[in-house]
Design a protein around this motif. Structure first.
Motif, PDB file in Angstrom:
ATOM      1  N   LEU A 154       0.825  -1.213   0.000  1.00  0.00           N
ATOM      2  CA  LEU A 154       0.000   0.000   0.000  1.00  0.00           C
ATOM      3  C   LEU A 154       0.858   1.260   0.000  1.00  0.00           C
ATOM      4  O   LEU A 154       0.513   2.253  -0.648  1.00  0.00           O
ATOM      5  CB  LEU A 154      -0.917   0.005   1.225  1.00  0.00           C
ATOM      6  N   ARG A 155       1.985   1.212   0.703  1.00  0.00           N
ATOM      7  CA  ARG A 155       2.843   2.395   0.797  1.00  0.00           C
ATOM      8  C   ARG A 155       3.507   2.757  -0.527  1.00  0.00           C
ATOM      9  O   ARG A 155       4.049   3.848  -0.666  1.00  0.00           O
ATOM     10  CB  ARG A 155       3.912   2.182   1.872  1.00  0.00           C
ATOM     11  N   THR A 156       3.473   1.827  -1.494  1.00  0.00           N
ATOM     12  CA  THR A 156       4.038   2.142  -2.812  1.00  0.00           C
ATOM     13  C   THR A 156       3.026   2.832  -3.716  1.00  0.00           C
ATOM     14  O   THR A 156       3.393   3.298  -4.797  1.00  0.00           O
ATOM     15  CB  THR A 156       4.530   0.855  -3.515  1.00  0.00           C
ATOM     16  N   LEU A 197       1.508   9.067   3.917  1.00  0.00           N
ATOM     17  CA  LEU A 197       0.441   8.887   4.897  1.00  0.00           C
ATOM     18  C   LEU A 197       1.047   8.328   6.186  1.00  0.00           C
ATOM     19  O   LEU A 197       2.032   7.596   6.155  1.00  0.00           O
ATOM     20  CB  LEU A 197      -0.610   7.928   4.344  1.00  0.00           C
ATOM     21  N   GLU A 198       0.484   8.680   7.310  1.00  0.00           N
ATOM     22  CA  GLU A 198       0.984   8.210   8.595  1.00  0.00           C
ATOM     23  C   GLU A 198       1.112   6.686   8.571  1.00  0.00           C
ATOM     24  O   GLU A 198       0.148   5.975   8.268  1.00  0.00           O
ATOM     25  CB  GLU A 198       0.025   8.627   9.712  1.00  0.00           C
ATOM     26  N   PRO A 199       2.297   6.153   8.888  1.00  0.00           N
ATOM     27  CA  PRO A 199       2.538   4.706   8.828  1.00  0.00           C
ATOM     28  C   PRO A 199       1.509   3.883   9.600  1.00  0.00           C
ATOM     29  O   PRO A 199       1.089   2.817   9.143  1.00  0.00           O
ATOM     30  CB  PRO A 199       3.938   4.561   9.443  1.00  0.00           C
ATOM     31  N   ARG A 200       1.106   4.382  10.773  1.00  0.00           N
ATOM     32  CA  ARG A 200       0.150   3.624  11.583  1.00  0.00           C
ATOM     33  C   ARG A 200      -1.176   3.443  10.861  1.00  0.00           C
ATOM     34  O   ARG A 200      -1.803   2.388  10.936  1.00  0.00           O
ATOM     35  CB  ARG A 200      -0.074   4.339  12.914  1.00  0.00           C
ATOM     36  N   MET A 214      -4.968  -0.134   7.880  1.00  0.00           N
ATOM     37  CA  MET A 214      -5.675  -0.468   6.641  1.00  0.00           C
ATOM     38  C   MET A 214      -5.285  -1.853   6.145  1.00  0.00           C
ATOM     39  O   MET A 214      -6.134  -2.633   5.688  1.00  0.00           O
ATOM     40  CB  MET A 214      -5.348   0.578   5.574  1.00  0.00           C
ATOM     41  N   ALA A 215      -3.997  -2.174   6.233  1.00  0.00           N
ATOM     42  CA  ALA A 215      -3.530  -3.487   5.796  1.00  0.00           C
ATOM     43  C   ALA A 215      -4.126  -4.589   6.671  1.00  0.00           C
ATOM     44  O   ALA A 215      -4.503  -5.655   6.176  1.00  0.00           O
ATOM     45  CB  ALA A 215      -2.004  -3.546   5.851  1.00  0.00           C
ATOM     46  N   VAL A 247      -9.876   6.963   2.207  1.00  0.00           N
ATOM     47  CA  VAL A 247      -9.378   7.415   3.489  1.00  0.00           C
ATOM     48  C   VAL A 247      -8.282   8.481   3.376  1.00  0.00           C
ATOM     49  O   VAL A 247      -8.296   9.461   4.110  1.00  0.00           O
ATOM     50  CB  VAL A 247      -8.856   6.207   4.317  1.00  0.00           C
ATOM     51  N   PRO A 248      -7.298   8.342   2.468  1.00  0.00           N
ATOM     52  CA  PRO A 248      -6.261   9.365   2.382  1.00  0.00           C
ATOM     53  C   PRO A 248      -6.811  10.775   2.153  1.00  0.00           C
ATOM     54  O   PRO A 248      -6.191  11.769   2.529  1.00  0.00           O
ATOM     55  CB  PRO A 248      -5.400   8.906   1.219  1.00  0.00           C
TER      56      PRO A 248
END
Length: 206
Positions: free
Chosen positions: A145-147, A154-157, A162-163, A203-204
């Motif tokens: 998702l982070r890619t 987006l905040e890592p937490r 979400m994952a 959400v973002p």
């Protein structure tokens, strides 16, 4: 040229022998159940002595844990491969591919998944292996998702949560399918992506 006598035992490389033991153990544990499965039966099916299996894995619990760890590694590889396979695809397509890789793996390794469904019978090292599967599968989804452009920065937490939601939906649907046959991997994937991802992707911007 050397000749081998008719009854001579062929020495099998350790890695190959270990893979044979794990493949047979996966089938026996899932078919018989963890408690009913015996090391004697596994040894006989592999074609080795029971002490040799103990030499490799230490105990029945150690063999079970190794069997689950083997499935964990295979699932993780499938998920990672799915994320990197189409780096230029649209975000939804990449998520769709990862979810489909999950369900396809479950279909191709139903005996391994059967072990995970009996986690109530697992203790110690084996139980810890199941939890590692969940954690690392969720981590693979989070890293994927982070890619995606919308999730960069987006905040890592939040991405981790979400994952967890995404993989949780996959796991529950996978379990549901075991008692409700007929839903294909493709159909299951679309259900998860439509129900969960189409909501998460907003959400973002929230």
């Amino acid at each position: 040229m050397t000749s081998r006598s008719p009854g001579a035992r062929v020495r099998v490389p350790r890695a190959e022998r270990e893979a044979q033991m794990l493949a047979v153990a996966e089938q026996v544990f899932s078919t018989r159940g963890v408690q009913a499965a015996t090391m004697d039966e596994i040894a006989e099916l592999v074609g080795v002595t029971k002490p040799l299996i103990y030499d490799y894995f230490g105990s029945k619990e150690g063999l079970l844990a190794a069997t689950i760890e083997r499935a964990r590694g295979q699932l993780l590889s499938a998920l990672i491969d799915s994320w990197v396979a189409r780096p230029l695809a649209a975000p939804r397509e990449r998520v769709h591919g990862a979810v489909h890789a999950f369900f396809s793996f479950i279909d191709d390794h139903d005996s391994a998944f059967a072990l995970l469904r009996t986690e109530g019978a697992l203790i110690g090292e084996a139980s810890a292996s199941v939890e590692r599967i969940r954690q690392q599968t969720a981590k693979a989804f989070a890293e994927g998702l982070r890619t995606l452009p919308a999730f960069v920065g987006l905040e890592p937490r939040r991405v981790t949560v979400m994952a967890e939601i995404l993989i949780g939906g996959c796991e529950r649907l996978a379990v549901w399918r075991t008692t409700h046959p007929g839903t294909t991997a493709t159909e299951a994937t679309e259900l998860v992506v439509t129900t969960i991802w189409d909501g998460l992707c907003s959400v973002p911007d929230a």
